[in-house]
Design an enzyme around this catalytic site. Structure first.
Site, short mmCIF file in Angstrom:
data_model
loop_
_atom_site.label_atom_id
_atom_site.label_comp_id
_atom_site.label_asym_id
_atom_site.label_seq_id
_atom_site.Cartn_x
_atom_site.Cartn_y
_atom_site.Cartn_z
CB ALA A 3 -1.50 0.73 8.44
CG ASP A 4 -3.52 -5.15 5.80
OD1 ASP A 4 -4.37 -4.59 5.07
OD2 ASP A 4 -3.61 -6.34 6.16
CB THR A 5 -5.27 -4.35 11.15
OG1 THR A 5 -4.50 -3.17 11.41
CG2 THR A 5 -5.59 -5.04 12.46
CE LYS A 20 -3.80 -2.16 2.53
NZ LYS A 20 -4.53 -2.21 3.82
CB ALA A 55 2.14 -4.74 9.18
#
Length: 192
Positions: free
Chosen positions: A71-73, A54, A108
């Site tokens: 970010a990613d969750t 991203k 992250a």
């Protein structure tokens, strides 16, 4: 109004709220990437890859003067990803599977700047109390779980299900502020 300090590669209202909470000025640009897991890709690798992709996609599409934060969750239970529910039946199944158990949230954060990339990871454990069928149905009717990964929002009504949390509350929301602040401070963006 002061100019932006970075570009946020996310349309998430929660991530915007969290950045505002720590006083970071930003502009939003979203990345159009394929978020599907690769064959045999474990959740830890997936969450880090998505955060990085991203940020990288937005960085490459920008004039590269501002750093880009991606970010990613992901939630995981029994090795399975806790995704957004398709309907009540899938939300019910997910919430029942988490009932009385602990699940893991990986969040992250990737920061692109001057063609370099910094990456940080937050891991949290969330213990759910036992849920009743009636609570699950009422929660669904309330509308909150419809578009939430894991079919709940820790910052909303879903908080009543979380008996205990070890790790990062903001990470469970979608942007771990401790790790984010550390990355920003490395490149000279002060949060205090």
């Amino acid at each position: 109004m002061q100019s932006a300090q970075l570009i946020l590669a996310s349309a998430s209202p929660r991530r915007r709220e969290l950045l505002e909470q720590i006083g970071v000025r930003y502009q939003v640009r979203t990345a159009d990437i394929d978020e599907r897991a690769r064959l045999d890709e474990d959740p830890l690798d997936l969450v880090q890859r998505l955060a990085k992709q991203k940020a990288q996609a937005v960085w490459e599409d920008s004039d590269q003067t501002l750093p880009v934060l991606g970010a990613d969750t992901l939630g995981v239970l029994d090795g399975r990803l806790l995704v957004k529910p398709e309907d009540f039946a899938s939300a019910r199944q997910m919430l029942l599977s988490m009932s009385g158990r602990v699940h893991t949230i990986y969040s992250a954060v990737a920061l692109y700047h001057q063609a370099a990339c910094e990456l940080a990871l937050s891991t949290s454990q969330v213990w759910f109390r036992r849920l009743t069928e009636a609570e699950i149905a009422a929660y669904w009717q309330q509308g909150e779980p419809c578009d939430k990964a894991g079919a709940y929002a820790i910052q909303g009504m879903g908080a009543i299900f979380a008996e205990r949390l070890e790790g990062s509350y903001s990470g469970v929301m979608g942007l771990p502020l401790f790790e984010t602040a550390q990355l920003l401070q490395k490149i000279g963006i002060r949060v205090l």
